[in-house]
Design a protein around this motif. Structure first.
Motif, PDB file in Angstrom:
ATOM      1  N   VAL A 178      -9.384  -5.478   8.619  1.00  0.00           N
ATOM      2  CA  VAL A 178      -8.281  -6.120   7.899  1.00  0.00           C
ATOM      3  C   VAL A 178      -7.852  -7.339   8.710  1.00  0.00           C
ATOM      4  CG1 VAL A 178      -6.010  -5.819   6.892  1.00  0.00           C
ATOM      5  CG2 VAL A 178      -7.578  -3.878   6.999  1.00  0.00           C
ATOM      6  N   THR A 179      -8.328  -8.504   8.320  1.00  0.00           N
ATOM      7  CA  THR A 179      -8.130  -9.723   9.106  1.00  0.00           C
ATOM      8  C   THR A 179      -7.067 -10.615   8.473  1.00  0.00           C
ATOM      9  OG1 THR A 179     -10.449  -9.664   9.797  1.00  0.00           O
ATOM     10  CG2 THR A 179      -9.272 -11.739  10.091  1.00  0.00           C
ATOM     11  N   GLY A 180      -6.018 -10.911   9.230  1.00  0.00           N
ATOM     12  CA  GLY A 180      -5.014 -11.875   8.784  1.00  0.00           C
ATOM     13  C   GLY A 180      -4.254 -11.452   7.549  1.00  0.00           C
ATOM     14  N   GLN A 181      -4.102 -10.146   7.323  1.00  0.00           N
ATOM     15  CA  GLN A 181      -3.361  -9.661   6.161  1.00  0.00           C
ATOM     16  C   GLN A 181      -2.371  -8.603   6.601  1.00  0.00           C
ATOM     17  OE1 GLN A 181      -7.184  -8.904   3.722  1.00  0.00           O
ATOM     18  NE2 GLN A 181      -5.712  -9.525   2.157  1.00  0.00           N
ATOM     19  N   ARG A 182      -1.247  -8.569   5.875  1.00  0.00           N
ATOM     20  CA  ARG A 182      -0.262  -7.522   6.090  1.00  0.00           C
ATOM     21  C   ARG A 182       0.535  -7.392   4.796  1.00  0.00           C
ATOM     22  NH1 ARG A 182      -0.260 -12.473   6.717  1.00  0.00           N
ATOM     23  NH2 ARG A 182      -1.047 -12.235   8.832  1.00  0.00           N
ATOM     24  N   GLY A 183       0.864  -6.138   4.431  1.00  0.00           N
ATOM     25  CA  GLY A 183       1.582  -5.902   3.180  1.00  0.00           C
ATOM     26  C   GLY A 183       1.015  -4.707   2.446  1.00  0.00           C
ATOM     27  N   THR A 184       1.056  -4.765   1.126  1.00  0.00           N
ATOM     28  CA  THR A 184       0.611  -3.653   0.288  1.00  0.00           C
ATOM     29  C   THR A 184      -0.549  -4.080  -0.593  1.00  0.00           C
ATOM     30  OG1 THR A 184       2.882  -2.821   0.226  1.00  0.00           O
ATOM     31  CG2 THR A 184       1.351  -1.921  -1.393  1.00  0.00           C
ATOM     32  N   LEU A 185      -1.588  -3.244  -0.644  1.00  0.00           N
ATOM     33  CA  LEU A 185      -2.725  -3.461  -1.531  1.00  0.00           C
ATOM     34  C   LEU A 185      -3.059  -2.138  -2.219  1.00  0.00           C
ATOM     35  CD1 LEU A 185      -4.922  -5.750   0.783  1.00  0.00           C
ATOM     36  CD2 LEU A 185      -3.606  -6.466  -1.230  1.00  0.00           C
ATOM     37  N   LEU A 186      -4.136  -2.146  -2.967  1.00  0.00           N
ATOM     38  CA  LEU A 186      -4.520  -1.008  -3.801  1.00  0.00           C
ATOM     39  C   LEU A 186      -5.984  -0.678  -3.568  1.00  0.00           C
ATOM     40  CD1 LEU A 186      -4.303   0.782  -6.526  1.00  0.00           C
ATOM     41  CD2 LEU A 186      -4.879  -1.353  -7.703  1.00  0.00           C
ATOM     42  N   TRP A 187      -6.328   0.607  -3.491  1.00  0.00           N
ATOM     43  CA  TRP A 187      -7.732   0.993  -3.567  1.00  0.00           C
ATOM     44  C   TRP A 187      -7.952   1.730  -4.890  1.00  0.00           C
ATOM     45  CZ3 TRP A 187      -8.847   6.029  -4.396  1.00  0.00           C
ATOM     46  CH2 TRP A 187      -7.977   7.003  -3.923  1.00  0.00           C
ATOM     47  N   HIS A 188      -9.150   1.565  -5.447  1.00  0.00           N
ATOM     48  CA  HIS A 188      -9.429   2.247  -6.716  1.00  0.00           C
ATOM     49  C   HIS A 188     -10.938   2.301  -6.963  1.00  0.00           C
ATOM     50  CE1 HIS A 188     -10.379  -1.547  -8.856  1.00  0.00           C
ATOM     51  NE2 HIS A 188      -9.314  -2.073  -8.255  1.00  0.00           N
ATOM     52  N   ALA A 189     -11.341   3.225  -7.820  1.00  0.00           N
ATOM     53  CA  ALA A 189     -12.732   3.278  -8.253  1.00  0.00           C
ATOM     54  C   ALA A 189     -13.076   1.980  -8.966  1.00  0.00           C
ATOM     55  CB  ALA A 189     -12.962   4.469  -9.176  1.00  0.00           C
ATOM     56  N   HIS A 190     -14.319   1.522  -8.787  1.00  0.00           N
ATOM     57  CA  HIS A 190     -14.735   0.276  -9.448  1.00  0.00           C
ATOM     58  C   HIS A 190     -16.044   0.504 -10.189  1.00  0.00           C
ATOM     59  CE1 HIS A 190     -14.787  -3.921 -10.379  1.00  0.00           C
ATOM     60  NE2 HIS A 190     -13.821  -4.222  -9.509  1.00  0.00           N
ATOM     61  N   ILE A 191     -16.011   1.492 -11.069  1.00  0.00           N
ATOM     62  CA  ILE A 191     -17.148   1.796 -11.922  1.00  0.00           C
ATOM     63  C   ILE A 191     -16.608   2.477 -13.170  1.00  0.00           C
ATOM     64  CG2 ILE A 191     -17.572   3.990 -10.730  1.00  0.00           C
ATOM     65  CD1 ILE A 191     -20.578   3.551 -11.311  1.00  0.00           C
ATOM     66  N   ASN A 192     -17.013   1.993 -14.343  1.00  0.00           N
ATOM     67  CA  ASN A 192     -16.540   2.529 -15.614  1.00  0.00           C
ATOM     68  C   ASN A 192     -15.005   2.555 -15.634  1.00  0.00           C
ATOM     69  OD1 ASN A 192     -19.285   2.901 -16.277  1.00  0.00           O
ATOM     70  ND2 ASN A 192     -19.282   4.927 -15.334  1.00  0.00           N
ATOM     71  N   TRP A 193     -14.398   3.644 -16.141  1.00  0.00           N
ATOM     72  CA  TRP A 193     -12.934   3.726 -16.220  1.00  0.00           C
ATOM     73  C   TRP A 193     -12.371   4.783 -15.282  1.00  0.00           C
ATOM     74  CZ3 TRP A 193     -10.038   2.744 -21.416  1.00  0.00           C
ATOM     75  CH2 TRP A 193     -10.401   1.485 -21.922  1.00  0.00           C
ATOM     76  N   LEU A 194     -13.103   5.110 -14.224  1.00  0.00           N
ATOM     77  CA  LEU A 194     -12.664   6.172 -13.324  1.00  0.00           C
ATOM     78  C   LEU A 194     -11.380   5.821 -12.577  1.00  0.00           C
ATOM     79  CD1 LEU A 194     -15.977   7.521 -11.737  1.00  0.00           C
ATOM     80  CD2 LEU A 194     -14.580   8.569 -13.523  1.00  0.00           C
ATOM     81  N   ARG A 195     -11.037   4.543 -12.488  1.00  0.00           N
ATOM     82  CA  ARG A 195      -9.832   4.206 -11.730  1.00  0.00           C
ATOM     83  C   ARG A 195      -8.550   4.669 -12.426  1.00  0.00           C
ATOM     84  NH1 ARG A 195      -6.768  -0.577 -12.914  1.00  0.00           N
ATOM     85  NH2 ARG A 195      -7.774  -2.003 -14.378  1.00  0.00           N
ATOM     86  N   SER A 196      -8.654   5.220 -13.645  1.00  0.00           N
ATOM     87  CA  SER A 196      -7.455   5.750 -14.312  1.00  0.00           C
ATOM     88  C   SER A 196      -6.782   6.821 -13.457  1.00  0.00           C
ATOM     89  CB  SER A 196      -7.815   6.314 -15.685  1.00  0.00           C
ATOM     90  OG  SER A 196      -8.771   7.351 -15.569  1.00  0.00           O
ATOM     91  N   THR A 197      -7.578   7.612 -12.721  1.00  0.00           N
ATOM     92  CA  THR A 197      -6.999   8.630 -11.826  1.00  0.00           C
ATOM     93  C   THR A 197      -7.458   8.462 -10.384  1.00  0.00           C
ATOM     94  OG1 THR A 197      -8.814  10.173 -12.315  1.00  0.00           O
ATOM     95  CG2 THR A 197      -6.813  10.353 -13.654  1.00  0.00           C
ATOM     96  N   LEU A 198      -8.460   7.635 -10.154  1.00  0.00           N
ATOM     97  CA  LEU A 198      -9.031   7.475  -8.813  1.00  0.00           C
ATOM     98  C   LEU A 198      -8.461   6.206  -8.195  1.00  0.00           C
ATOM     99  CD1 LEU A 198     -11.047   9.302  -7.350  1.00  0.00           C
ATOM    100  CD2 LEU A 198     -12.849   7.718  -7.975  1.00  0.00           C
ATOM    101  N   HIS A 199      -7.245   6.315  -7.622  1.00  0.00           N
ATOM    102  CA  HIS A 199      -6.587   5.143  -7.042  1.00  0.00           C
ATOM    103  C   HIS A 199      -5.519   5.589  -6.051  1.00  0.00           C
ATOM    104  CE1 HIS A 199      -4.098   5.914 -10.782  1.00  0.00           C
ATOM    105  NE2 HIS A 199      -3.176   5.980  -9.833  1.00  0.00           N
ATOM    106  N   GLY A 200      -5.120   4.655  -5.193  1.00  0.00           N
ATOM    107  CA  GLY A 200      -4.069   4.920  -4.215  1.00  0.00           C
ATOM    108  C   GLY A 200      -3.643   3.634  -3.527  1.00  0.00           C
ATOM    109  N   ALA A 201      -2.721   3.755  -2.601  1.00  0.00           N
ATOM    110  CA  ALA A 201      -2.136   2.593  -1.930  1.00  0.00           C
ATOM    111  C   ALA A 201      -2.845   2.294  -0.618  1.00  0.00           C
ATOM    112  CB  ALA A 201      -0.652   2.841  -1.659  1.00  0.00           C
TER     113      ALA A 201
END
Length: 560
Positions: free
Chosen positions: A114-137
Motif C-alpha cells: 500500500v504505497t502513498g495511500q491512507r483512508g478507506t477502500l473496498l475489497w470484493h469479488a471481481h467475477i460474475n455477480w459474486l460481489r453481492s455478498t463477497l465484499h468487505g472494508a
C-alpha cells in the motif's frame, strides 16, 4: 519473499518493540454459509463465514499478503478496489484481465504494498455477480506518528451499505442474459448486512444494525457502498456529517446532512454526538434520476443510539431524499475538493499527451435466441465497442506476448458524432464487439471525457479505473463542448478518486498520469452495465529500468 526474510518479519510482528511490523498476513477462505434474511434461508458466498466480510487493516507503505482459498463451486477472484498496485498488477484481481480465476479447491496469494495511500477502500469479488455478498472494508491507517489532517476522532466505525437478494445473483444475471432483458433488482438494501425494518409481501423483518454513541464524543464513520447496481443516499436523523476523505484521498472538510455514494466509492465522515440522548434513525436509499430505470425502492434503516438512552425512548425519524433528488446529489458532488496541502498536494497534470473522448451508454444487438427480447438483447459499450471478455487473462497475454488474445486499437473517439443526450438519435443502436485495449507509454498524461448517451435511455455511470487515482476536473449535464467546457475545469484542487460518477445525460472529465505499468481495467461499477459490456482496458508499457517495470508473475498465478 525469501523464507529467511519472511521469518524476520514474523519475528518483528511478535516482538513489536524491536521494529514496527510492516507485513500484514490474512487468510481468506471463500465458503458457503447458511443465513436467514428477509424471510429466506439460503446459503450465501462469504469470506470466513462473514457477511459483510472481514475488515483488512494496514498502514501506509505496509506489504499485505492475503492467501485466498476457494472452497465453493464457483471460480473466484478478489479485487482490492482502489489499491494502486504499483507494478503488482498480478494482485489486482479482475478475472481474465489481470489473472485467471482461482478454481474450486485452489488458492492464490495476493501480494501488494500500500504505497502513498491512507483512508478507506473496498475489497470484493471481481467475477460474475459474486460481489453481492463477497465484499468487505480495507482500512489504511497513516504511518506511525503521522496525524490525520483533521481532529482525531474518539473512535472509528466501518459502515458498509449493500443489497440483499432472495435469489442467487448468478441465476438472476444468467436468466437476464438468456432473455436479453434487464435483470431483476435486489430485494432490499442493507447497512452492515442488515436491512432494518422492512416489509415485503408475506414477509417482515426486524434485523436492525445498532450504532452506539457516547455523548460529546466524535466518531469517524468509514462508509462504503458495496451494492451491485445502485447509488445510495446516506443520512442520520438530526445529525450532520463533516466529510474529510473519499476513496482514500483527503478532501477539504465540509458539512452535509446527506452523503451520496456510488458502488465502489468510499467516504470518511466525522460525526459528533452532540444531540440529546435518544435513538435516531439511520437511512440508506436509492438515488436514480433516470425515470425509466427500475431500482430497489426499499430504504435500509439502522438505529443510532446514545449509550445512556432509556430502552423506551422513541426514535427520532428522518426522511431520505426523493429517489430523483438530483440537486441533493449535485450539492454533495460539487462540494468535494482535494485537500491540496503541502503534505498532500493535488498534482494535476496540466499538459496532456492523450486526450480521449469516451461515450458510455447502452445499445441493442441482435440475439436470435433471446425470445423475451424479441430477438434482441440490451448491451452496453464504450465508444460503441461492447467489450468481449477473453478466455486468457490480458496481463498474462501481454507479459508472455501471446497473440490473438486482444488488439491495442481501442478508438480514442466515438465512431460517429451525434447529439449524445438529445434527438435525433443515431441511425443505429447496434454496437460492435471486441477485446480492444488502448496503449499508453509509461508516464504519459491522460485526459478522458466520459459522455453519457441516450441511445436507449440516459443513465448515470459510476466508472472505476484500476491501477490509478485520477482527478475529476470537470462535470456537467448535456453534451461536452471541447471549446467552452475546458475553460471551466478545476486544475487547482479537483477531488482525487478511483471511482467517479458520470451524471445522467451529462459528462465527466478526469486526468491522470500513466505511471503504473500493466493492464488496467476501466468499467462501470453498476454490475449490470459491466456484464453488458461497458468496459475497456489500458495497456501501460514499462518505463526505464526495474523500478518502472511490471514485476514477474508469481509462481502460484492461476492458469486458465
Amino acid at each position: 519473499m525469501d523464507s529467511w526474510v519472511r521469518m524476520l518479519f514474523l519475528f518483528a510482528c511478535i516482538v513489536p518493540a524491536l521494529v514496527e511490523c510492516r507485513v500484514r498476513h490474512y487468510k481468506f477462505h471463500v465458503v458457503q454459509k447458511n443465513t436467514t434474511r428477509l424471510c429466506s434461508s439460503k446459503p450465501i458466498v462469504t469470506v470466513n463465514g462473514k457477511f459483510p466480510g472481514p475488515t483488512l487493516y494496514a498502514k501506509e507503505d505496509d506489504t499485505v499478503l492475503v492467501k485466498v482459498r476457494n472452497h465453493i463451486n464457483h471460480n473466484v477472484t478478489i479485487h482490492w478496489h482502489g489499491v494502486k498496485q504499483l507494478r503488482t498488477g498480478w494482485s489486482d484481481g479482475p478475472a481474465y484481465i489481470t489473472q485467471c480465476p482461482i478454481l474450486p479447491g485452489q488458492s492464490y496469494l495476493y501480494n501488494f504494498t500500500v504505497t502513498g495511500q491512507r483512508g478507506t477502500l473496498l475489497w470484493h469479488a471481481h467475477i460474475n455477480w459474486l460481489r453481492s455478498t463477497l465484499h468487505g472494508a480495507i482500512v489504511i491507517l497513516p504511518k506511525r506518528d503521522v496525524p490525520y489532517p483533521f481532529p482525531k476522532p474518539d473512535k472509528e466505525l466501518v459502515v458498509i451499505l449493500g443489497e440483499w437478494w432472495k435469489s442467487d445473483t448468478e441465476v438472476v444475471i444468467n436468466e437476464a442474459l438468456k432473455s436479453g432483458l434487464a435483470p431483476n433488482v435486489s430485494d432490499a438494501h442493507t447497512i452492515n448486512g442488515l436491512p432494518g425494518i422492512v416489509s415485503l409481501a408475506n414477509c417482515s423483518t426486524q434485523d436492525v444494525y445498532k450504532l452506539p454513541l457516547e455523548s460529546g464524543k466524535t466518531y469517524l464513520l468509514r462508509i462504503i457502498n458495496a451494492a451491485l447496481n445502485e447509488e445510495l443516499f446516506f443520512k442520520i436523523a438530526s445529525h450532520e456529517f463533516t466529510v474529510v476523505e473519499v476513496d482514500a484521498s483527503y478532501v477539504k472538510p465540509f458539512k452535509t446532512e446527506t452523503i451520496l455514494i456510488a458502488p465502489g466509492q468510499t467516504t470518511n465522515a466525522l460525526l459528533t454526538a452532540d444531540q440529546k440522548s435518544g435513538k435516531y434513525l439511520i437511512v440508506a436509499s436509492t438515488f436514480m434520476d433516470a425515470p425509466v430505470v427500475a431500482v430497489d425502492n426499499l430504504t435500509a434503516t439502522a438505529t443510532l443510539y446514545y449509550t445512556d438512552t432509556l430502552a423506551s425512548s422513541p426514535t427520532v425519524l428522518t426522511t431520505p431524499p426523493p429517489r430523483n433528488a438530483t440537486q441533493v446529489a449535485n450539492n454533495f458532488t460539487l462540494s468535494l475538493k482535494s485537500l491540496n496541502s503541502k503534505m498532500y498536494p493535488a498534482n494535476v497534470p496540466l499538459t496532456i499527451d492523450h486526450s480521449l473522448f469516451f461515450t458510455v451508454g447502452l445499445g441493442i444487438n441482435p440475439c436470435p435466441s433471446c425470445k423475451a427480447g424479441n430477438g434482441s438483447r440490451v448491451v452496453a459499450a464504450v465508444n460503441n465497442v461492447t467489450f468481449v471478455m477473453p478466455t486468457t487473462a490480458l496481463l498474462q497475454a501481454h507479459y508472455f506476448n501471446m497473440k490473438g488474445v486482444f488488439t491495442a486499437d481501442f478508438p480514442p473517439n466515438p465512431p460517429q458524432v451525434y447529439n449524445y443526450t438529445g434527438t435525433p438519435p443515431p441511425a443505429s443502436s447496434q454496437t460492435t464487439n471486441g477485446t480492444k485495449l488502448y496503449r499508453l507509454a509509461f508516464n504519459s498524461t491522460v485526459q478522458i471525457v466520459l459522455q453519457d448517451t441516450g441511445i436507449i435511455a440516459p443513465e448515470s455511470h459510476p466508472v472505476h479505473l484500476h491501477g490509478f487515482n485520477f482527478f475529476v476536473v470537470g462535470t456537467d449535464v448535456g453534451n461536452y463542448d471541447p471549446k467552452k467546457d475546458p475553460k471551466k475545469f478545476n486544475l487547482v484542487d479537483p477531488v482525487e478518486r478511483n471511482t467517479m460518477g458520470v451524471p445522467t445525460g451529462g459528462w465527466t472529465a478526469i486526468r491522470f498520469r500513466s505511471d503504473n505499468p500493466g493492464v488496467w481495467f476501466l468499467h462501470c461499477h453498476f454490475e449490470v452495465h459491466t456484464t453488458w459490456g461497458l468496459k475497456m482496458a489500458f495497456l501501460v508499457d514499462n518505463g526505464k529500468g526495474h523500478k518502472e517495470s511490471l514485476v514477474p508473475p508469481p509462481k502460484d498465478l492461476p492458469k486458465c
